[in-house]
Enzyme design. Structure first.
Site, PDB file in Angstrom:
ATOM      1  N   GLY A 647       0.802  -1.230   0.000  1.00 25.17           N
ATOM      2  CA  GLY A 647       0.000   0.000   0.000  1.00 25.17           C
ATOM      3  C   GLY A 647       0.826   1.266   0.000  1.00 25.17           C
ATOM      4  N   GLU A 648       2.071   1.167   0.380  1.00 21.41           N
ATOM      5  CA  GLU A 648       2.923   2.341   0.464  1.00 21.41           C
ATOM      6  C   GLU A 648       3.428   2.709  -0.925  1.00 21.41           C
ATOM      7  OE1 GLU A 648       7.042   3.699   2.753  1.00 21.41           O
ATOM      8  OE2 GLU A 648       5.899   1.965   3.460  1.00 21.41           O
ATOM      9  N   ALA A 649       3.320   4.008  -1.273  1.00 22.97           N
ATOM     10  CA  ALA A 649       3.666   4.456  -2.621  1.00 22.97           C
ATOM     11  C   ALA A 649       5.136   4.250  -2.921  1.00 22.97           C
ATOM     12  CB  ALA A 649       3.296   5.936  -2.782  1.00 22.97           C
ATOM     13  N   ILE A 652       5.756   0.667  -3.925  1.00 21.75           N
ATOM     14  CA  ILE A 652       5.265   0.404  -5.282  1.00 21.75           C
ATOM     15  C   ILE A 652       6.226   0.997  -6.304  1.00 21.75           C
ATOM     16  CG2 ILE A 652       3.369   0.829  -6.893  1.00 21.75           C
ATOM     17  CD1 ILE A 652       1.465   0.902  -4.552  1.00 21.75           C
TER      18      ILE A 652
END
Length: 1172
Positions: A647-649, A652
């Site tokens: 979920g952490e940008a 990603i």
């Protein structure tokens, strides 16, 4: 007109074929219409004339071969042509005699030839077809229209005769046509009786084919099928007894003469071809059997169309085909189990049928699937290791583990299936060895036990369930019964392997046999599946230690996986330290990609970490992906199948950056730079979320998507067609990242979806009983599981291991003893139902037997303590029948497993002591304390009066402190009962207590005494352990401040007397224990107890000193040592005086003993007198 009498006279011609044909042609003439069947009548008369006038063919002549033995070819052809004309379904009265004639010729073996598969109907048959082929096609066409019940039966009779006639070869496609014709009658007939006859006819054809496959010969002995065996749930409408009897009579009549081969066995040579099945080329007979099996599998895989999903006719046909497949598997002989082609057909066709039908909601289908799977497991398991590893969780465990909202009938079917498995110990042991001890396989045995535990405990309090109370109770009883059956069969298998009970002397033999490891690659026990052997090139297990290492490796690996799913970095560190994976980033990346059971979200989180080592792992993970030749949408879809994006940008970003770099490396001409792929990857992820997230209401349009990606290719736009196609691909087909099944991961880490990598696949199947999944989802499921089969066959071990070493039970009990004890203990505590409690006690009793023999002391003591607590002897006011049954189990354990109890004897003897105490209280006999606190004369008087005043003592229970203490009760571990004065005891409690302990009358004192008399049969170590435990319990009895008892003390004297004849080495060990015990008790402050003990020691001494001892031995001297020690240490003059008085025997006794005593004994005696 004159020809008719001549014809009638010819009906009884010389040859059997002439008589059969003559009668049939005469009936055809009589039943024909002269106008409608003029040609038929004329042909019949002509044929009759030919048959009557034709001479019998001479053997050795050059005349053309005749299809009917005993009749010349022209006459036979003419007669068969008449039968072809008569087989008109529009005229049943004419067709029936013709069908009867054909059936008669076939049953008497009066037809010769091969049925040609090229003629589907008599009208289209070429002239080159044989007369028998034309006749076969005519019969099929006659039965195709149906409508007339008698005609249907006649067609069935002929088709069955064709299939079983050894002189007519019906093979290949024609054999399938026979089955199909009968199949159609079963589905389409208006008569229930005809439906059942058709079903029996197919089963009989199948039985004939199976027998021929095994013998590789046409002429075989075939058993007649039973109508009762073929009745199923789908035939409820046919359960009329008259219909069943008529169907059985039909099949019996059709099978008359089936034992002809026993009288004159023909064709001996083809039987030699049994070994030919191992080659590429098989005989035609066996090829036909294989083709028919495949045809039945295909019939079972017919599914309803979306327009008519609940087609009852299709369901009946599916059920019939599955019943026939079950018959094939149940009756498969050695050839089926050893031939590679047949095994491959089972894997490719039958397993596919099981897979396709497993998502159906019909109960009859599910029951048949379970029945077929049971047969495969029992008879073919060594050849279907991978398939069973998938189907067992899919068919059985998913239903078993559904506690809250199962289908009642479905789960009862599964429980009945498991009970059958549990009765076959070799099957359960093979499951444990090949799956629970295999790193790449699911823990089937462990999940069976845990699933039965959950079912036995019932629906958790406060949970919502669809079950009624009665249904839940039925599940509980059945699951406990399954577990009890499992433990009992394991116990029986252990006794068989170790030969327990066959020999009276079992001291060191048991342990020695356990050390004699015998794990081999070949199956034994129960006569099932013993023919199947694995490839010789596979690696074998050589000893139990190797098996234990495999099991330990799997447990530790699963521990690391569980740790990873909570904290990925800690899990990786643990697995690296324990050397389950290598230290390089490539090794860790391979582990993350290929290991089943890992949480997909945790994999994504770990790959997105910025630390140096996880970053290297992520790079290695991406670099091992091959995107060559894939378009961008396919590549990113393939990439995200292995994990879930974090979920952490920033995480990603790191993953997408590496993905873009590697994609451009695999496809250098796709984009001008990796930056383009990087931006487009982000756009695709955003589009996928936007298009398929129901929370997003304002969806991204195609124009928006193109606008967002303008100028990303080094300032240029990507082609509109390319972006448009990519947009449609994502919107129409969601990129489904690796989904997390939280329930299965947190509660069932060893589930099949995790261990076999089928997480996403099984999610496509809706397992709820209420609905059937769409066909498209079934096709997707089948395709992916087949791919998994191919991928796993190289990874799963091809060797199927079979263990004949009883040591395997130790590993099995280590994995299941805790849930097994909970499954038995909780229902036994909460339920008073006789059926349930008896199964629980049976399971506990056999578990103690296994654990005792396997020397698993901690687990043995846990089970034995549990049974001892359930006797409720420490709290007799609450006693029920189940508590008495628990006491019976204790006695059974003491008698049968005494050699293995060791320290656990203390629990057994404690129960015996408490039982005897309650028995005396129930009888109203004075307690031991009353004898030990008064003078010897008074105690003798009380003994004499006890029997006369027994009833009065019962009536005065309120004045008996021991009874009141027993009513108050205590804990199992307490040595004395509660004596608090504040705990008042009412008369009602006394009466209830007395009525409860009357239940103990079911167990006699004789049974207790048998345990002590049986001590003579205990081996050397066991008798010493028994004596130690008895002394310990006796010490507890005697040290009671309020109620000292002498039950165990008297038993010590008894068993010493029983075992006095043991060899010197054993008796010395026993006396060492007894000597220390007598000294300890002789020095107690309770004077009455000390005096009683010294008297008991004196009795033993007199018995032993009467035995002669050779010179220079010192044991009799040691026998008097306790007297010396007590004389030295005791401060009680009464005890010292009693010892001297005991030793200064009457003159007659001294004379009796003098001849045996040596000088050193007199020295010991004078030493005692000197101390005095």
């Amino acid at each position: 007109m004159s020809s008719v009498p001549d014809a009638e006279g010819a009906l009884g011609g010389a040859s059997p074929a002439a008589r059969v044909l003559g009668r049939a042609l005469d009936k055809i003439i009589k039943h024909s219409s002269w106008r409608r069947h003029a040609a038929l009548v004329a042909a019949s008369k002509s044929a009759l004339d030919l048959i009557t006038s034709a001479p019998a063919p001479e053997y050795g002549s050059e005349a053309p071969p005749s299809p009917v033995p005993g009749i010349p070819a022209p006459a036979a052809d003419a007669a068969l042509s008449v039968l072809l004309l008569a087989l008109d379904p529009a005229s049943p009265k004419v067709a029936e005699p013709a069908l009867e004639c054909v059936a008669g010729l076939l049953s008497l073996r009066l037809l010769l030839g091969d049925v040609d598969a090229a003629d589907p109907s008599p009208t289209s048959a070429p002239s080159s077809s044989s007369p028998v082929s034309k006749l076969f096609a005519a019969v099929l066409s006659c039965g195709a229209l149906g409508g007339d019940d008698a005609l249907e039966l006649a067609v069935l009779r002929v088709l069955l005769a064709f299939a079983r006639c050894p002189t007519v070869s019906v093979s290949g496609e024609c054999l399938g046509q026979v089955v199909k014709a009968c199949y159609n009658v079963y589905l389409g007939s208006a008569s229930g009786g005809n439906q059942l006859c058709a079903k029996l006819a197919i089963a009989q054809v199948l039985a004939t084919v199976l027998a021929r496959v095994e013998a590789d010969a046409m002429d075989v002995r075939v058993r007649t099928v039973s109508a009762a065996d073929m009745m199923d749930l789908s035939d409820r409408s046919l359960n009329d007894s008259s219909v069943v009897q008529a169907a059985q009579a039909f099949i019996n009549e059709a099978m008359e003469g089936s034992d002809v081969p026993e009288e004159s066995p023909p064709m001996d040579v083809p039987i030699e071809g049994e070994g030919s099945g191992e080659d590429v080329g098989m005989s035609k007979i066996r090829e036909d059997g294989l083709a028919l099996f495949k045809y039945l599998c295909k019939l079972s895989m017919k599914f309803a169309t979306p327009d008519n999903p609940d087609d009852p006719l299709l369901l009946r046909g599916k059920v019939l085909s599955l019943e026939l497949l079950r018959m094939v598997v149940d009756n498969a002989g050695p050839f089926w189990k050893t031939n590679e082609k047949y095994l491959e057909a089972i894997k490719q066709y039958l397993c596919l049928s099981l897979l396709k039908n497993s998502a159906l909601s019909a109960m009859s289908v599910f029951q048949l699937l379970c029945s077929i799977f049971m047969s495969l497991l029992s008879r073919f398991r060594s050849g279907l290791k991978e398939e069973i590893g998938i189907f067992f969780p899919m068919l059985i465990l998913r239903v078993l583990e559904n506690v809250l909202q199962p289908s009642f009938l479905q789960k009862m079917t599964v429980l009945n299936f498991l009970e059958k498995i549990c009765k076959e110990p070799q099957v359960t042991i093979d499951i444990f060895v090949n799956y629970d001890c295999d790193v790449d396989a699911p823990n089937i045995f462990e999940r069976i036990v845990n699933g039965l535990l959950k079912t036995a405990l019932g629906v958790p309090a406060g949970s919502t369930t669809t079950l009624t109370v009665a249904q839940d109770q039925a599940f509980r009883i059945e699951s406990v019964k399954c577990l009890a059956t499992l433990i009992k069969s394991m116990s029986a298998w252990m006794d068989q392997q170790l030969r327990i009970g066959e020999f009276s002397l079992r001291s060191s033999e048991t342990q020695g046999s356990m050390d004699n490891h015998n794990i081999h690659n070949g199956e034994e026990g129960s006569g099932m599946d013993y023919e199947l052997q694995s490839d010789a090139s596979s690696t074998d297990i050589t000893d139990s230690s190797s098996l234990e290492q495999r099991r330990a490796y799997k447990i530790e690996l699963q521990k690391g996986i569980a740790l990873f799913n909570k904290k990925p970095s800690k899990g990786i560190d643990f697995l690296v330290r324990s050397k389950k994976i290598g230290q390089s980033p490539e090794d860790v990346a391979s582990f993350l990609r290929n290991t089943a059971g890992l949480n997909a979200t945790m994999i994504g989180d770990y790959l997105g970490e910025r630390d140096d080592f996880p970053l290297k792992v992520m790079h290695a993970y991406v670099d091992t992906s091959n995107f060559e030749g894939m378009d961008f949408g396919q590549a990113i879809r393939f990439f995200l199948q292995g994990f879930r994006l974090p979920g952490e940008a920033q995480k990603i970003d790191r993953i997408m950056e590496k993905f873009a770099e590697h994609y451009c490396k695999c496809n250098p001409n796709a984009f001008t730079s990796a930056d383009t792929a990087y931006v487009l990857a982000y756009s695709v992820i955003l589009l996928n979320t936007d298009a398929h997230n129901p929370m997003v209401t304002n969806k991204m349009s195609k124009a928006d998507f193109m606008r967002n990606n303008r100028g990303i290719d080094n300032g240029k736009d990507l082609p509109e067609d390319y972006l448009s196609a990519l947009y449609d691909q994502i919107v129409n087909n969601e990129i489904k990242m690796s989904a997390d099944s939280s329930v299965s991961q947190t509660k069932q880490p060893n589930s099949v979806s995790k261990l076999l990598g089928l997480d996403n696949i099984i999610n496509f199947v809706n397992w709820r009983l209420a609905e059937d999944k769409a066909e498209g989802a079934n096709d997707f499921l089948i395709k992916h599981i087949q791919e998994k089969f191919k991928a796993k066959r190289g990874k799963l071990e091809s060797t199927f291991y079979v263990v004949a070493d009883a040591t395997i039970l130790r590993f099995m009990m280590e994995s299941c003893w805790a849930p097994v004890m909970a499954a038995f203990s909780v229902p036994l505590d909460q339920c008073d139902d006789k059926a349930s409690t008896s199964q629980c006690l049976k399971g506990l009793r056999f578990a103690v037997h296994i654990l005792s023999v396997m020397c698993m002391q901690t687990q043995r003591d846990a089970f034995l303590t549990s049974i001892a607590k359930f006797t409720s002897l420490h709290s007799a006011a609450d006693m029920k029948q189940k508590n008495v049954d628990a006491m019976k189990a204790i006695i059974s354990i003491a008698i049968e497993d005494g050699n293995y109890l060791q320290e656990a004897w203390e629990h057994v003897l404690t129960c015996l002591s408490r039982f005897e105490h309650l028995h005396l209280l129930g009888e109203g006999v004075p307690t031991d304390a009353s004898f030990l606190t008064v003078s010897q004369v008074e105690s003798e008087e009380k003994t004499q009066k006890s029997t006369s005043v027994l009833s009065s003592k019962k009536n005065n229970a309120l004045q008996n402190p021991a009874v009141m203490a027993a009513v108050r009760g205590g804990t199992y571990d307490s040595t004395v009962a509660k004596t608090s004065a504040s705990a008042l005891v009412t008369p009602e409690q006394i009466n209830n207590f007395l009525s409860n302990i009357n239940l103990l009358d079911q167990i006699g004192i004789v049974e207790l005494n048998h345990i002590f008399a049986h001590s003579q049969r205990l081996n050397s170590d066991a008798i010493v352990a028994f004596v130690k435990a008895l002394c310990k319990v006796s010490m507890t009895e005697l040290q009671s401040p309020t109620d000292p008892r002498i039950f165990c003390l008297t038993k010590i004297v008894e068993i010493a007397h029983y075992n006095m004849n043991r060899i010197r080495l054993v008796w010395s060990r026993i006396w060492k224990v007894l000597s220390d015990f007598f000294v300890s008790v002789g020095l107690l402050e309770n004077l009455s107890v000390a005096i009683f003990v010294m008297d008991s020691l004196r009795q033993l001494a007199m018995k032993f000193l009467e035995r002669e001892e050779l010179a220079n031995y010192n044991f009799q001297n040691e026998f008097l040592r306790p007297f010396v020690i007590v004389m030295q240490r005791s401060n009680a003059p009464e005890v010292r005086e009693l010892i001297v008085r005991f030793l200064l025997l009457p003159q007659l006794m001294i004379q009796k003993v003098l001849s045996y005593w040596h000088l050193r004994l007199w020295k010991k005696l004078f030493e005692i007198i000197f101390i005095t």
